[in-house]
Design a protein around this motif. Structure first.
Motif: not given
Length: 369
Positions: A37, A42, A45, A47, A67, A320-321
């Motif tokens: 994580w 992130r 997005h 999170p 996310t 993190g996409d």
């Protein structure tokens, strides 16, 4: 088997701060998941942690990191820890409350059996991805709205500039005009080479290349400006020869019979095309979903209430996409309308590919011998 119905689960939603993890989350353990994580930034997005409280009211029984790309209509579960079914049910309830179309789940720790038990269906694994794409080997989806969306193959562009070619190839594979096993890097680069304006694919050149590659597929180009496009960031000397190539593409379009509509393609027309089982290659800016204003091709292939379902051949691994975000991605109509108006002078470019024409040979007679 009837669809899984999530239980009513009391939960709380708190922002995810990778520097200061909540004490109840740390008490749940799962060090590997928590490290994952925190491995990417992130923050773009949004999170959040969806937490299910324990019986004592202080500790958590379960938690999930969720996310989503901005201006979209889904949530993604990165991982769920603790009482996983309770965490997932809490996320689904949270998504329903927000009126979202879909919840996805990355398969870092979730098995197909675990996902199915809480109402999720498996996503087909990518056929290809860029070397730095990352992401899990599996993923799952649960739709929260009416409307059936058939799943195309997911193919991640293997270069920074072949998004247009990839969307066309995926569209044709989804339409049955191209075997899925034919989606590979040679096919990606071959179509890009025929369509490119070096290195981008502008709408007219892409439409002409699609028509050349699949003569039986009707193609229409929509571009509401008549000047060359996607050239503003180049020096004037670099714009000139690319503009010549774009004018040549317009000549080629007339030669091969591809119409160019100079009107603005409205969202209602995109939905109508999807309803006819046509595919829309749409030029968008990544400013809304990724935070930088770069023109990019996506494929519009499905529709649900309030959102158009797209395939995005690129994912931003640093945020993190992953392909789980980019595959079967629902985007609200208003968001897609805004992101497909390309700066600086706000034009829209699209290529609509119709269903392949099939020859009727039922009445044909054998040739005389």
């Amino acid at each position: 088997m009837p669809p899984h119905q999530e239980a009513t689960v009391k939960s709380s939603v708190v922002p995810f701060d990778p520097v200061a993890l909540p004490i109840p989350l740390r008490r749940l353990g799962h060090r590997d998941a928590l490290e994952r994580w925190r491995a990417a930034d992130r923050s773009a997005h949004a999170p959040h942690i969806v937490a299910v409280p324990g019986d004592d009211g202080e500790d958590w029984a379960a938690a999930a990191l969720v996310t989503a790309r901005p201006h979209t209509a889904y949530l993604k579960i990165v991982d769920a820890v603790g009482d996983v079914p309770a965490a997932v049910d809490a996320v689904v309830s949270y998504a329903r409350h927000r009126g979202l179309a879909q919840v996805k789940w990355e398969g870092w720790t979730a098995s197909a059996e675990m996902a199915a038990a809480v109402g999720f269906a498996p996503l087909r694994a990518p056929l290809a991805q860029a070397q730095d794409a990352g992401g899990p080997g599996s993923g799952y989806v649960r739709w929260l709205c009416d409307g059936a969306v058939t799943e195309p193959p997911y193919y991640g562009q293997t270069t920074h500039f072949t998004c247009g070619a990839v969307t066309a190839l995926v569209a044709q594979a989804h339409a049955g005009a191209l075997p899925w096993e034919s989606l590979d890097r040679p096919a990606e680069l071959t179509l890009w080479r025929d369509a490119t304006n070096f290195p981008a694919c502008e709408p007219v050149g892409l439409g002409v290349a699609v028509r050349r590659a699949w003569p039986s597929s009707p193609v229409a180009i929509f571009l509401d400006v008549k000047r060359p496009v996607l050239l503003d960031h180049y020096p004037e000397s670099e714009q000139e020869w690319r503009a010549v190539l774009q004018r040549m593409s317009r000549t080629d379009a007339g030669r091969v019979g591809v119409p160019i509509d100079s009107g603005l393609l409205p969202m209602t027309a995109i939905r109508s095309a999807i309803g006819r089982r046509e595919h829309v290659l749409l030029l968008v800016s990544l400013a809304g979903m990724q935070g930088f204003d770069v023109p990019h091709w996506v494929l519009c292939h499905g529709a649900v209430p309030g959102a158009v379902v797209i395939e995005d051949p690129w994912a931003n691994a640093s945020a993190g996409d992953t392909w789980v975000d980019a595959h079967l991605l629902p985007v609200p109509d208003a968001s897609l309308d805004a992101m497909s108006m390309i700066s600086p002078d706000r034009f829209r470019g699209a290529v609509v590919i119709g269903c392949p024409e099939r020859r009727d040979t039922s009445s044909s007679e054998p040739a005389d011998e």
